[in-house]
Design an enzyme around this catalytic site. Structure first.
Site, PDB file in Angstrom:
ATOM      1  N   THR A   1     -72.111 -58.059 -12.993  1.00 62.96           N
ATOM      2  CA  THR A   1     -73.416 -58.045 -13.665  1.00 62.96           C
ATOM      3  C   THR A   1     -73.563 -59.208 -14.637  1.00 62.96           C
ATOM      4  OG1 THR A   1     -72.504 -56.458 -15.240  1.00 62.96           O
ATOM      5  CG2 THR A   1     -73.871 -55.567 -13.492  1.00 62.96           C
ATOM      6  N   TYR A  54     -70.439 -39.786  -7.026  1.00 59.99           N
ATOM      7  CA  TYR A  54     -69.440 -40.741  -6.535  1.00 59.99           C
ATOM      8  C   TYR A  54     -69.024 -40.400  -5.105  1.00 59.99           C
ATOM      9  CZ  TYR A  54     -65.160 -43.623  -6.506  1.00 59.99           C
ATOM     10  OH  TYR A  54     -64.171 -44.542  -6.209  1.00 59.99           O
ATOM     11  N   ALA A  55     -68.652 -39.128  -4.893  1.00 58.40           N
ATOM     12  CA  ALA A  55     -68.136 -38.726  -3.585  1.00 58.40           C
ATOM     13  C   ALA A  55     -69.181 -38.909  -2.492  1.00 58.40           C
ATOM     14  CB  ALA A  55     -67.683 -37.262  -3.644  1.00 58.40           C
ATOM     15  N   LYS A  77     -69.873 -42.617  -1.724  1.00 57.72           N
ATOM     16  CA  LYS A  77     -68.749 -43.228  -0.998  1.00 57.72           C
ATOM     17  C   LYS A  77     -68.723 -42.744   0.457  1.00 57.72           C
ATOM     18  CE  LYS A  77     -66.705 -46.043  -3.862  1.00 57.72           C
ATOM     19  NZ  LYS A  77     -66.517 -47.484  -3.555  1.00 57.72           N
TER      20      LYS A  77
HETATM   21  N1  LIG Z   1     -59.378 -47.213  -9.043  1.00 55.47           N
HETATM   22  C1  LIG Z   1     -59.171 -46.358  -8.046  1.00 55.47           C
HETATM   23  O1  LIG Z   1     -58.232 -45.526  -8.067  1.00 55.47           O
HETATM   24  C2  LIG Z   1     -60.073 -46.384  -6.833  1.00 55.47           C
HETATM   25  C3  LIG Z   1     -59.849 -45.460  -5.789  1.00 55.47           C
HETATM   26  C4  LIG Z   1     -60.645 -45.486  -4.643  1.00 55.47           C
HETATM   27  C5  LIG Z   1     -61.654 -46.442  -4.549  1.00 55.47           C
HETATM   28  N2  LIG Z   1     -61.879 -47.308  -5.575  1.00 55.47           N
HETATM   29  C6  LIG Z   1     -62.976 -48.271  -5.431  1.00 55.47           C
HETATM   30  O2  LIG Z   1     -62.514 -49.586  -5.674  1.00 55.47           O
HETATM   31  C7  LIG Z   1     -63.590 -50.371  -6.205  1.00 55.47           C
HETATM   32  C8  LIG Z   1     -63.136 -51.067  -7.476  1.00 55.47           C
HETATM   33  O3  LIG Z   1     -62.840 -50.057  -8.417  1.00 55.47           O
HETATM   34  P1  LIG Z   1     -62.038 -50.334  -9.774  1.00 55.47           P
HETATM   35  O4  LIG Z   1     -61.173 -49.164  -9.958  1.00 55.47           O
HETATM   36  O5  LIG Z   1     -61.455 -51.709  -9.775  1.00 55.47           O
HETATM   37  O6  LIG Z   1     -63.243 -50.225 -10.836  1.00 55.47           O
HETATM   38  P2  LIG Z   1     -63.574 -50.984 -12.218  1.00 55.47           P
HETATM   39  O7  LIG Z   1     -62.340 -51.521 -12.839  1.00 55.47           O
HETATM   40  O8  LIG Z   1     -64.417 -50.047 -12.990  1.00 55.47           O
HETATM   41  O9  LIG Z   1     -64.449 -52.229 -11.717  1.00 55.47           O
HETATM   42  C9  LIG Z   1     -65.715 -52.005 -11.151  1.00 55.47           C
HETATM   43  C10 LIG Z   1     -66.346 -53.340 -10.848  1.00 55.47           C
HETATM   44  O10 LIG Z   1     -67.649 -53.075 -10.293  1.00 55.47           O
HETATM   45  C11 LIG Z   1     -68.621 -53.858 -10.990  1.00 55.47           C
HETATM   46  N3  LIG Z   1     -69.907 -53.187 -11.112  1.00 55.47           N
HETATM   47  C12 LIG Z   1     -70.150 -51.940 -11.605  1.00 55.47           C
HETATM   48  N4  LIG Z   1     -71.473 -51.723 -11.656  1.00 55.47           N
HETATM   49  C13 LIG Z   1     -72.072 -52.852 -11.181  1.00 55.47           C
HETATM   50  C14 LIG Z   1     -73.417 -53.238 -10.985  1.00 55.47           C
HETATM   51  N5  LIG Z   1     -74.455 -52.426 -11.327  1.00 55.47           N
HETATM   52  N6  LIG Z   1     -73.678 -54.468 -10.479  1.00 55.47           N
HETATM   53  C15 LIG Z   1     -72.673 -55.303 -10.169  1.00 55.47           C
HETATM   54  N7  LIG Z   1     -71.380 -55.005 -10.323  1.00 55.47           N
HETATM   55  C16 LIG Z   1     -71.082 -53.783 -10.838  1.00 55.47           C
HETATM   56  C17 LIG Z   1     -68.019 -54.044 -12.375  1.00 55.47           C
HETATM   57  O11 LIG Z   1     -68.586 -55.222 -12.936  1.00 55.47           O
HETATM   58  P3  LIG Z   1     -69.353 -55.270 -14.364  1.00 55.47           P
HETATM   59  O12 LIG Z   1     -68.479 -56.110 -15.231  1.00 55.47           O
HETATM   60  O13 LIG Z   1     -70.609 -55.927 -14.014  1.00 55.47           O
HETATM   61  O14 LIG Z   1     -69.523 -53.857 -14.849  1.00 55.47           O
HETATM   62  C18 LIG Z   1     -66.534 -54.196 -12.087  1.00 55.47           C
HETATM   63  O15 LIG Z   1     -66.230 -55.533 -11.793  1.00 55.47           O
HETATM   64  C19 LIG Z   1     -64.760 -49.409  -6.416  1.00 55.47           C
HETATM   65  O16 LIG Z   1     -65.655 -49.500  -5.337  1.00 55.47           O
HETATM   66  C20 LIG Z   1     -64.096 -48.046  -6.439  1.00 55.47           C
HETATM   67  O17 LIG Z   1     -64.955 -47.013  -6.046  1.00 55.47           O
HETATM   68  C21 LIG Z   1     -61.114 -47.308  -6.701  1.00 55.47           C
END
Ligand SMILES: NC(=O)c1ccc[n+]([C@@H]2O[C@H](COP(=O)([O-])OP(=O)(O)OC[C@H]3O[C@@H](n4cnc5c(N)ncnc54)[C@H](OP(=O)(O)O)[C@@H]3O)[C@@H](O)[C@H]2O)c1
Length: 213
Positions: free
Chosen positions: A37, A146-147, A150
């Protein structure tokens, strides 16, 4: 796919898994376009270009795809990583939270994948990887927005694979497991090793359900 010189777009690259993935791709010699963002946390990644777009509006996803293609001429690999986790009972209906969850987790990835896979299919080469959460997407109490968003992302992944998989485009979901990030502060694994696995799957063109050979 050999990643050196390939144009890769990583969304959600400001932190967590996306940031680590962008770093791993830069280290492979890819031309990496990173998005979030704000550009504030993108500048020190060594990426070829940075893009500030709020993906809670799918029109911005379309504009992002066009900006990156305009800048680099094409996109060879899309990493649909940006995501938001809203924990809420289904009986607690909050339209803003629902809207943001589905726009960021499902609709914007849909628009990016569809728009960019078209060019990949024309060129006969490309990878689309979507960050899925198969542990919760079949349904998980208290995690409705979320669920369910996804689950929509998984459906998109399977549909797009059927449409362009025969045209040289690998489309797959990547399950990162349980990773310690802002989205999952109690996660068990650090983003770095997860990003290395993700990049290995991109190189192999295979989803995380398929073992790497
Ligand atoms: N962590 C886990 O255990 C886990 C498990 C399964 C799947 N995932 C998936 O893996 C992916 C990454 O997750 P993460 O754990 O690394 O999450 P995270 O650390 O919270 O990072 C989320 C990223 O998404 C961006 N984002 C959020 N809202 C946005 C918006 N409105 N527009 C543009 N960018 C946006 C954020 O950027 P900003 O700086 O702009 O907010 C940030 O870079 C996600 O899709 C998540 O669902 C994660």
């Amino acid at each position: 796919m050999e990643l050196t010189g390939k144009v890769v777009l990583v969304t959600g690259a400001s932190r967590g898994i996306g940031r680590a993935t962008a770093q791993a791709l830069v280290a492979r010699g890819a031309t990496v376009a990173v998005a979030a963002t704000s550009e504030d946390a993108l500048g020190d990644l060594g990426a070829a270009s940075t893009h500030a777009f709020d993906l809670s509006d799918p029109a911005n996803a379309l504009a992002l795809a066009e900006e990156v293609e305009g800048r680099h001429g094409r996109v060879d690999v899309l990493v649909n990583n940006a995501g938001v986790r809203v924990d809420q009972l289904v009986t607690h209906v909050d339209l803003d939270d629902l809207d943001r969850s589905f726009q960021v987790n499902a609709l914007s990835p849909y628009v990016l994948a569809g728009r960019l896979a078209a060019g990949m299919a024309e060129r006969g080469e490309g990878v689309v990887v979507n960050l899925v959460a198969p542990v919760v997407s079949p349904g998980r109490r208290g995690m409705g927005p979320y669920a369910s968003s996804k689950a929509a992302l998984e459906s998109l992944t399977n549909t797009l694979r059927q449409e362009v998989g025969g045209k040289g485009v690998a489309v797959f979901g990547f399950d990162p497991g349980w990773v310690r990030t802002d989205l999952a502060p109690d996660g068990k694994e650090e983003p770095g090793p997860v990003a290395e696995r993700l990049v290995a799957h991109i190189e192999a063109g295979k989803g995380s359900k398929t073992p790497l050979s």
